[in-house]
Design a protein around this motif. Structure first.
Motif, PDB file in Angstrom:
ATOM      1  N   SER A 143     -31.882   0.619  29.893  1.00 24.44           N
ATOM      2  CA  SER A 143     -31.674   2.065  29.775  1.00 24.44           C
ATOM      3  C   SER A 143     -31.688   2.499  28.321  1.00 24.44           C
ATOM      4  O   SER A 143     -30.760   3.134  27.840  1.00 24.44           O
ATOM      5  CB  SER A 143     -30.372   2.471  30.457  1.00 24.44           C
ATOM      6  OG  SER A 143     -30.356   2.009  31.783  1.00 24.44           O
ATOM      7  N   GLN A 203     -27.942   7.031  32.508  1.00 24.52           N
ATOM      8  CA  GLN A 203     -28.348   5.743  33.049  1.00 24.52           C
ATOM      9  C   GLN A 203     -28.567   5.793  34.549  1.00 24.52           C
ATOM     10  O   GLN A 203     -29.434   5.110  35.075  1.00 24.52           O
ATOM     11  CB  GLN A 203     -27.254   4.725  32.735  1.00 24.52           C
ATOM     12  CG  GLN A 203     -27.650   3.313  33.041  1.00 24.52           C
ATOM     13  CD  GLN A 203     -26.835   2.321  32.252  1.00 24.52           C
ATOM     14  OE1 GLN A 203     -25.751   2.641  31.752  1.00 24.52           O
ATOM     15  NE2 GLN A 203     -27.333   1.125  32.119  1.00 24.52           N
ATOM     16  N   ALA A 218     -33.832   9.792  32.985  1.00 27.17           N
ATOM     17  CA  ALA A 218     -33.970   9.388  31.585  1.00 27.17           C
ATOM     18  C   ALA A 218     -34.986  10.329  30.940  1.00 27.17           C
ATOM     19  O   ALA A 218     -36.056  10.558  31.494  1.00 27.17           O
ATOM     20  CB  ALA A 218     -34.447   7.950  31.491  1.00 27.17           C
ATOM     21  N   GLY A 263     -29.493   7.549  28.838  1.00 27.89           N
ATOM     22  CA  GLY A 263     -30.612   8.336  29.365  1.00 27.89           C
ATOM     23  C   GLY A 263     -31.196   9.320  28.379  1.00 27.89           C
ATOM     24  O   GLY A 263     -32.222   9.937  28.656  1.00 27.89           O
TER      25      GLY A 263
END
Ligand SMILES: Cc1cc2nc3c(=O)[nH]c(=O)nc-3n(C[C@H](O)[C@H](O)[C@H](O)COP(=O)(O)OP(=O)(O)OC[C@H]3O[C@@H](n4cnc5c(N)ncnc54)[C@H](O)[C@@H]3O)c2cc1C
Ligand SMILES: Nc1ncnc2c1ncn2[C@@H]1O[C@H](COP(=O)(O)O)[C@@H](O)[C@H]1O
Lengths: 246, 317
Positions: free
Chosen positions: B133, B246, B250, B270
Motif C-alpha cells: 500500500s 489502505q 488508493a 492510500g
C-alpha cells in the motif's frame, strides 16, 4: 450453494515494512499477520450470509505454510464450515491461482470469492487468473451481490460509478467494500472452529515467471513547510508557484 | 513483432491514462525495435488521436461486451496473436483489474499490475511497482517471453511522438458473453476519485456530517473531487466511494488536501503517492504533518473558508 472463499495472510496494517539480505527479502521479524481485510470483511462475510439464507457450504482456502493455520481458523470462527490449505509458499499470483484452480476444478463450486487485492503486494491478479484457469466468468470489485432463483445480480465498482450485471453461477468474483459488514468472531464461533475440518493438501507443479528481485523504499518527503493560518494567500501562492499544482 | 496497447474510449473519449499507456508502449516498442499497435473500441476518427503518442497501427473493433473480461480478454489475446505482440500494455483501472490476470494466463505471460517504470532494457526486463500500500517499491523481473503490464497513472508521463497511422479493423462479432449488462451508473459532473488530479479530503475533525459545506465549497472552488477517511464513511457521514486509504481507494493526484485527518498509517497508505500534500489540522503533533509538503496548524472551521476565499482571489487576479 457451494461457496469457496480464497483468503490470504498479510502483514498487519501498522507493521513496519523493511527489507533484509541486500533488500532482496521482506523482513518478517516482529511482524504480526492478519487475514487480508478484503477477504475477511467482505468476501467471507458475504459468502456466509448467502449460506445462511440459501443453505450450502462455505469452504475457506489458503495457499501457504502451516503457520497460516491460525489465520484459517479465524475464517472458521467467523463462520466458514471447512477449510483447505494448499501446502506451499505463495510465491506469485499465478502460482496461487494455479493451485486453487487445481483444487477447485472438480468440486463444482457455485461462486468463488477472492478479495479486491491483497494489501501486501497489491496485485489484484489472483481472481482473474483463477477465473481464466477454470474457464469461468469473472466479476471484479463487486460491492453488491444478490441471488434470486439461482441467478446472480451483481454491482461492480468502476471509476465514478457501478456496472450492474446479471449472470448464472458458476463464476469467480473479487470483493470490494460494501459487499458486507465486518463480523467479529464470538466465543462460540472460536470454540466451534477448533472442531471444523482444516485439511492440508499437496501443491501441484508450477513455475513462476514473475518474481520480485529487489525491494526499495519510496523517496522521503523533504519536510513540511508550515504556513500561517491567517495567511492563506501565501499557501495559494506556494501551491501555484512552487508546487505548480493549481 | 509488436507491442500491443489496449486503450478504451469511454463515451467516445480517451482519458489521460490512455495516452500514458501509449507512451509507455512506444518506449517499449523502441527498445525492441517493434511497432506500436493500438487496439481500441473507438471509431477510427477518435482513434486517429493516438498517432500523436507513437502508435503506428490502430486497430478498431466493436463490442457490446466490454463489461465481460472473458470476451474482452479473448479479443485482446487474439489481436495480440494476429499482430505478433510480445507485450500487451493496459491502463491501470477497474477494467484492467479484470483483464490482466486472464491475459497473463491466456498468453502464458509474466504480469505486473500498476507498473510505475519502464525496464532498463529489453534484455533485463525489470519494472517497479508500488507495494505494501505504497509503503515500499517492488522491483519485478518478468521472465516469460511475453509480458502483460498495466501502467500506473501519473508515473511515466505522456510523450508525444507523431507517427503516420495506418487504420485496420478487427472483427469482434464472433465473441459471445454470458453476462448481461443491465445498467451503467456513473456520478455526473465531478471527476471520479481514482482519476482526480485535485482532491479535497476530510476526516473526523469535521465533527458532524452537517459541517461538510465548507469542504464542498473548497472542492468546488478548486474543481476538486471530495474524499474522506475510513471512519467518516463507515459511520455513514460520506458515501463509501469517497473512502481513501489502505482499505479504500488508493489515489495519486497532483494535490491532496487533508482536513481534520490525523494521518493514521492506513490512511497514508492510500494517499502518500500524491504529488503534493497539504495538511490542515489543529494539532501540531498530528502524524499527517510528517507526510505533508505544506501544513497549516489551525482550526479547520476558520482555515478552510479562508483558503476558499484565497483561491477565489487568485483565480480572479
Ligand atoms: C485494518 C485497518 C484498515 C484501515 N484502513 C483505513 C483506510 O483505508 N483509510 C482510513 O482513512 N483509515 C483506515 N483505518 C483507520 C485508521 O487507523 C484511523 O482510525 C483513521 O484514519 C482515522 O480517521 P480520522 O483521521 O478522520 O480521525 P481521527 O484519527 O479522529 O483524527 C481527527 C483529526 O482531526 C483533527 N481535528 C479535530 N478537530 C479539528 C479542528 N477543529 N480543526 C482542525 N483539525 C481538527 C484532530 O487533531 C485529529 O488529528 C484502518 C484501520 C485498520 C485497523
Ligand atoms: N496465498 C493465497 N491463498 C489464498 N488466496 C489468496 C492468496 N493470495 C491471494 N489470494 C486471493 O486473491 C485475492 C487477490 O490477491 P492479489 O492478486 O495478491 O492482490 C486476495 O484477496 C485473496 O482472496
Amino acid at each position: 450453494m457451494n461457496l469457496l472463499v480464497c483468503i490470504s495472510k498479510t502483514p498487519e496494517t501498522t507493521a513496519k515494512i523493511d527489507f533484509v539480505n541486500d533488500s532482496k527479502e521482506f523482513n518478517t521479524e516482529g511482524v504480526q499477520y492478519i487475514m487480508n481485510p478484503y477477504d475477511e470483511w467482505y468476501a467471507l462475510v458475504r459468502a456466509i450470509e448467502l449460506k445462511e439464507a440459501l443453505g450450502g457450504t462455505v469452504t475457506a482456502i489458503n495457499v501457504g505454510p502451516a503457520a497460516n493455520d491460525i489465520i484459517i481458523r479465524k475464517a472458521l470462527a467467523i463462520g466458514a464450515d471447512e477449510a483447505v490449505r494448499i501446502d506451499a509458499e505463495a510465491s506469485s499470483a499465478s502460482f496461487v491461482a494455479k493451485q486453487i484452480s487445481a483444487y477447485a476444478s472438480d468440486k463444482s463450486f457455485d461462486i468463488i470469492f477472492t478479495g479486491k487485492e491483497s494489501i501486501d503486494y497489491n496485485g489484484s491478479l489472483v481472481g482473474s487468473m483463477l477465473a481464466e484457469y477454470l474457464g469461468l466468468p469473472f466479476l471484479s470489485y463487486v460491492s453488491k451481490l444478490d441471488i434470486n432463483d439461482g441467478k446472480a445480480t451483481v454491482s461492480c465498482d468502476i471509476e465514478g460509478g457501478v456496472e450492474l450485471m446479471s449472470l448464472n453461477p458458476p463464476f469467480v468474483l473479487s470483493a470490494a467494500k460494501g459487499l458486507a459488514e465486518q463480523r467479529i468472531p464470538n466465543m462460540r464461533g472460536i470454540m466451534m472452529a477448533k472442531r471444523k475440518p482444516l485439511n492440508a493438501v499437496e501443491a501441484v507443479e508450477h513455475n513462476d515467471s514473475t518474481r520480485v528481485v529487489r525491494y526499495s523504499m519510496p523517496p522521503e518527503k523533504s519536510g513540511v513547510k508550515l504556513v500561517d493560518p491567517e495567511n492563506m494567500d501565501e499557501l495559494v501562492r506556494l501551491l501555484h508557484e512552487e508546487a505548480k499544482v493549481i | 513483432m509488436s507491442v500491443l496497447v489496449y486503450v478504451e474510449a469511454v463515451d467516445g473519449k480517451y482519458k489521460k491514462t490512455a495516452y500514458e499507456a501509449c507512451s509507455y508502449g512506444f518506449r517499449l516498442a523502441q527498445m525492441n525495435s517493434a511497432n506500436l499497435v493500438a487496439l481500441t473500441n473507438a471509431d477510427s476518427q477518435t482513434a486517429s488521436e493516438l498517432a500523436s503518442y507513437g502508435v503506428k497501427t490502430v486497430v478498431c473493433f466493436q463490442s457490446e461486451d466490454l463489461h465481460d473480461s472473458a470476451v474482452l480478454s479473448s479479443i485482446i489475446a487474439d489481436a495480440a496473436a494476429k499482430y505478433v505482440a510480445n507485450a500487451v500494455i493496459l491502463t491501470d483501472d477497474s477494467r484492467s483489474k479484470a483483464l490482466l490476470g486472464r491475459l497473463a494466463v491466456k498468453l502464458d505471460a509474466s504480469a505486473v499490475s500498476g507498473a510505475s517504470s519502464l525496464p532498463e532494457s529489453a534484455s533485463e526486463f525489470q519494472v517497479s511497482k508500488s507495494i505494501f500500500s505504497s509503503k515500499a517499491i517492488g522491483h519485478y523481473s518478468l521472465d516469460s517471453a511475453k509480458k502483460v503490464i498495466s501502467v500506473a497513472r501519473n508515473s511515466v508521463g505522456i510523450h508525444e511522438n507523431a507517427a503516420d497511422l495506418s487504420h485496420e479493423e478487427f472483427d469482434a462479432s464472433g465473441y459471445t458473453s454470458s453476462i448481461e449488462l443491465i445498467e451503467v451508473k456513473r456520478v455526473k459532473g465531478t471527476v471520479p476519485l481514482p482519476e482526480a488530479e485535485l482532491v479535497v479530503s476530510a476526516g473526523r475533525g469535521m465533527k458532524d456530517p452537517g459541517n461538510w459545506g465548507i469542504v464542498e465549497e473548497l472542492a468546488d472552488t478548486l474543481g476538486a473531487t471530495t474524499a474522506c477517511s475510513r471512519p467518516v464513511s463507515d459511520s455513514g457521514w460520506r458515501p463509501h466511494h469517497e473512502h481513501v486509504g489502505q482499505t479504500g481507494i488508493a489515489i495519486k493526484p497532483n494535490l491532496y488536501i487533508a482536513i481534520g485527518i490525523s494521518g493514521a498509517i492506513q490512511h497514508l497508505a492510500g494517499v502518500n503517492n500524491s504529488k503534493t500534500i497539504v495538511v490542515i489540522n489543529k494539532d501540531p503533533e498530528a502524524p499527517f504533518f510528517k507526510a505533508a509538503d505544506y501544513g497549516v496548524v489551525g482550526d479547520l472551521f476558520d482555515v478552510v473558508p479562508r483558503l476558499s476565499e484565497a483561491i477565489k482571489r487568485q483565480k480572479n487576479s
